[in-house]
Design a protein around this motif. Sequence first.
Motif, PDB file in Angstrom:
ATOM      1  N   ASP A 172       0.858  -1.183   0.000  1.00  0.00           N
ATOM      2  CA  ASP A 172       0.000   0.000   0.000  1.00  0.00           C
ATOM      3  C   ASP A 172       0.891   1.229   0.000  1.00  0.00           C
ATOM      4  N   GLU A 173       0.302   2.390   0.180  1.00  0.00           N
ATOM      5  CA  GLU A 173       1.064   3.630   0.102  1.00  0.00           C
ATOM      6  C   GLU A 173       2.172   3.691   1.157  1.00  0.00           C
ATOM      7  N   VAL A 174       1.858   3.281   2.389  1.00  0.00           N
ATOM      8  CA  VAL A 174       2.856   3.298   3.448  1.00  0.00           C
ATOM      9  C   VAL A 174       3.995   2.333   3.127  1.00  0.00           C
ATOM     10  N   GLY A 175       3.647   1.127   2.696  1.00  0.00           N
ATOM     11  CA  GLY A 175       4.664   0.141   2.373  1.00  0.00           C
ATOM     12  C   GLY A 175       5.562   0.583   1.233  1.00  0.00           C
ATOM     13  N   MET A 176       4.978   1.179   0.209  1.00  0.00           N
ATOM     14  CA  MET A 176       5.769   1.639  -0.927  1.00  0.00           C
ATOM     15  C   MET A 176       6.725   2.764  -0.508  1.00  0.00           C
ATOM     16  N   ALA A 177       6.219   3.680   0.340  1.00  0.00           N
ATOM     17  CA  ALA A 177       7.067   4.783   0.804  1.00  0.00           C
ATOM     18  C   ALA A 177       8.200   4.255   1.680  1.00  0.00           C
ATOM     19  N   ALA A 178       7.864   3.313   2.570  1.00  0.00           N
ATOM     20  CA  ALA A 178       8.895   2.732   3.430  1.00  0.00           C
ATOM     21  C   ALA A 178       9.948   1.992   2.606  1.00  0.00           C
ATOM     22  N   ALA A 179       9.496   1.293   1.575  1.00  0.00           N
ATOM     23  CA  ALA A 179      10.423   0.543   0.719  1.00  0.00           C
ATOM     24  C   ALA A 179      11.395   1.478   0.007  1.00  0.00           C
ATOM     25  N   GLN A 180      10.910   2.627  -0.431  1.00  0.00           N
ATOM     26  CA  GLN A 180      11.788   3.573  -1.112  1.00  0.00           C
ATOM     27  C   GLN A 180      12.842   4.131  -0.158  1.00  0.00           C
ATOM     28  N   VAL A 181      12.434   4.437   1.067  1.00  0.00           N
ATOM     29  CA  VAL A 181      13.396   4.912   2.061  1.00  0.00           C
ATOM     30  C   VAL A 181      14.436   3.835   2.334  1.00  0.00           C
ATOM     31  N   CYS A 182      13.971   2.599   2.503  1.00  0.00           N
ATOM     32  CA  CYS A 182      14.872   1.486   2.790  1.00  0.00           C
ATOM     33  C   CYS A 182      15.856   1.269   1.641  1.00  0.00           C
ATOM     34  N   ARG A 183      15.351   1.326   0.426  1.00  0.00           N
ATOM     35  CA  ARG A 183      16.205   1.096  -0.751  1.00  0.00           C
ATOM     36  C   ARG A 183      17.295   2.163  -0.843  1.00  0.00           C
ATOM     37  N   SER A 184      16.922   3.411  -0.616  1.00  0.00           N
ATOM     38  CA  SER A 184      17.901   4.509  -0.701  1.00  0.00           C
ATOM     39  C   SER A 184      18.937   4.414   0.411  1.00  0.00           C
ATOM     40  N   ALA A 185      18.459   4.107   1.636  1.00  0.00           N
ATOM     41  CA  ALA A 185      19.372   4.014   2.776  1.00  0.00           C
ATOM     42  C   ALA A 185      20.346   2.849   2.589  1.00  0.00           C
ATOM     43  N   ARG A 186      19.831   1.731   2.095  1.00  0.00           N
ATOM     44  CA  ARG A 186      20.711   0.564   1.902  1.00  0.00           C
ATOM     45  C   ARG A 186      21.781   0.861   0.836  1.00  0.00           C
ATOM     46  N   ALA A 187      21.421   1.615  -0.183  1.00  0.00           N
ATOM     47  CA  ALA A 187      22.401   1.969  -1.219  1.00  0.00           C
ATOM     48  C   ALA A 187      23.503   2.853  -0.633  1.00  0.00           C
ATOM     49  N   ARG A 188      23.127   3.742   0.297  1.00  0.00           N
ATOM     50  CA  ARG A 188      24.130   4.616   0.907  1.00  0.00           C
ATOM     51  C   ARG A 188      25.037   3.849   1.873  1.00  0.00           C
ATOM     52  N   VAL A 189      24.517   2.799   2.491  1.00  0.00           N
ATOM     53  CA  VAL A 189      25.345   1.978   3.376  1.00  0.00           C
ATOM     54  C   VAL A 189      26.479   1.326   2.593  1.00  0.00           C
ATOM     55  N   GLY A 190      26.185   0.876   1.380  1.00  0.00           N
ATOM     56  CA  GLY A 190      27.218   0.310   0.520  1.00  0.00           C
ATOM     57  C   GLY A 190      27.508  -1.151   0.788  1.00  0.00           C
ATOM     58  N   SER A 326       5.454   2.303   9.119  1.00  0.00           N
ATOM     59  CA  SER A 326       4.936   3.680   9.116  1.00  0.00           C
ATOM     60  C   SER A 326       6.000   4.652   9.602  1.00  0.00           C
ATOM     61  N   LEU A 327       6.739   4.270  10.648  1.00  0.00           N
ATOM     62  CA  LEU A 327       7.788   5.136  11.174  1.00  0.00           C
ATOM     63  C   LEU A 327       8.881   5.336  10.137  1.00  0.00           C
ATOM     64  N   LEU A 328       9.252   4.267   9.433  1.00  0.00           N
ATOM     65  CA  LEU A 328      10.287   4.369   8.407  1.00  0.00           C
ATOM     66  C   LEU A 328       9.845   5.312   7.291  1.00  0.00           C
ATOM     67  N   ALA A 329       8.609   5.179   6.846  1.00  0.00           N
ATOM     68  CA  ALA A 329       8.107   6.064   5.798  1.00  0.00           C
ATOM     69  C   ALA A 329       8.115   7.514   6.258  1.00  0.00           C
ATOM     70  N   GLU A 330       7.802   7.726   7.528  1.00  0.00           N
ATOM     71  CA  GLU A 330       7.733   9.085   8.070  1.00  0.00           C
ATOM     72  C   GLU A 330       9.119   9.728   8.196  1.00  0.00           C
ATOM     73  N   VAL A 331      10.049   9.034   8.853  1.00  0.00           N
ATOM     74  CA  VAL A 331      11.351   9.654   9.123  1.00  0.00           C
ATOM     75  C   VAL A 331      12.202   9.788   7.878  1.00  0.00           C
ATOM     76  N   GLY A 332      11.863   9.037   6.843  1.00  0.00           N
ATOM     77  CA  GLY A 332      12.638   9.136   5.615  1.00  0.00           C
ATOM     78  C   GLY A 332      12.069  10.119   4.612  1.00  0.00           C
ATOM     79  N   SER A 333      10.945  10.733   4.960  1.00  0.00           N
ATOM     80  CA  SER A 333      10.297  11.647   4.009  1.00  0.00           C
ATOM     81  C   SER A 333      10.941  13.020   4.026  1.00  0.00           C
TER      82      SER A 333
END
Length: 333
Positions: A172-190, A326-333
């Motif tokens: 859903d919208e929350v899951g998709m937003a959280a996934a995008q934050v997770c994907r970006s953060a994981r790429a920065r971790v390397g 939900s928290l991940l989607a929020e703090v990564g926005s």
Amino acid sequence: MTTSTRQTAFPDLGAVEDVLRRHLGDGTVRLAVVAMSRDDHPKAVVMATPSGATTPVLAVKVALTGGAARSVRAEAAALEQLGQLDPGLVGGTVPRLLALHETAAGTFLVTTVSSGRPFSVDYHRWHHTGRRRDVRADFDAAAGWLSRLHGLTVSPQPEADGAAALESRWPDEVGMAAAQVCRSARARVGDLDTGHVTHGDFWCGNLLRTGRRVTGVVDWEHARFGASPLWDRVRFALAYTLYLDRHTPSGARVHGHAGLRAGAWGDPVRHLLRGEGWYAAGVADFIAPALGRDPSTMAWRDAVLVGLGEVATTSDSPPFARAHASLLAEVGS
């Protein structure tokens, strides 16, 4: 064998007794149910103390549902693999697998008993988590034990795609937003070194200590062989942070943490991610060694974001998992 009182929703103690007879014979044994999980796949832990003994000698983990049985089998497999890799079981701190019994009454995991008091007992003492020296001692003890576990090397294994798992569990919208934050953060971790043994659910409730030293680590159902040490450190820090306001009235200042007030669920994590104060600096110092970077780079923050996503995809409690998404989607926005 015993006169233990059965309570509603408790494990079948008669079946536990039958299993224990195979290990301890027909003597009198005192049973104590010391843990009952409350998730959708609950398990109980029963300690057995033979007559004449002063401390328990065996622990029996009882699966109360089919899903719990799968978890108990996974823990048995992990303990067996760890025992083959390290016969000393990390200096004797890990329970030794004795047997996995599949019976008509259920699935029972029998192990030796780890010694010590759960970290969570001290964690919930008055103002413990608000005192820098006590928090530092907790993190130092955890780091010291992890260095021993993570010293066990195996063949590297590919990491799961956390963002894809978020999208699958929460489409859903929350899951998709959280996934995008997770994907970006994981790429920065390397890139990470993934050739290590990890516990997988490394938090205060699963750690036992005597004095300042870790003397036991339990609940190995989420263990990984070939993973990165980073994620045990992230899980410990995230779980430690989440309940910093547990004993503070809503709206009141949280002792020892300037700028943090008890309020909405997840506020301590929001406070941590701002990267301010002694507590954030301590978390950065704890996580940074597994990143191979200086704590000042804030890469630890990206690791925490990925950790939020992992809880959102793996927790057996849907409400708890959803709150993390939900928290991940929020703090990564």
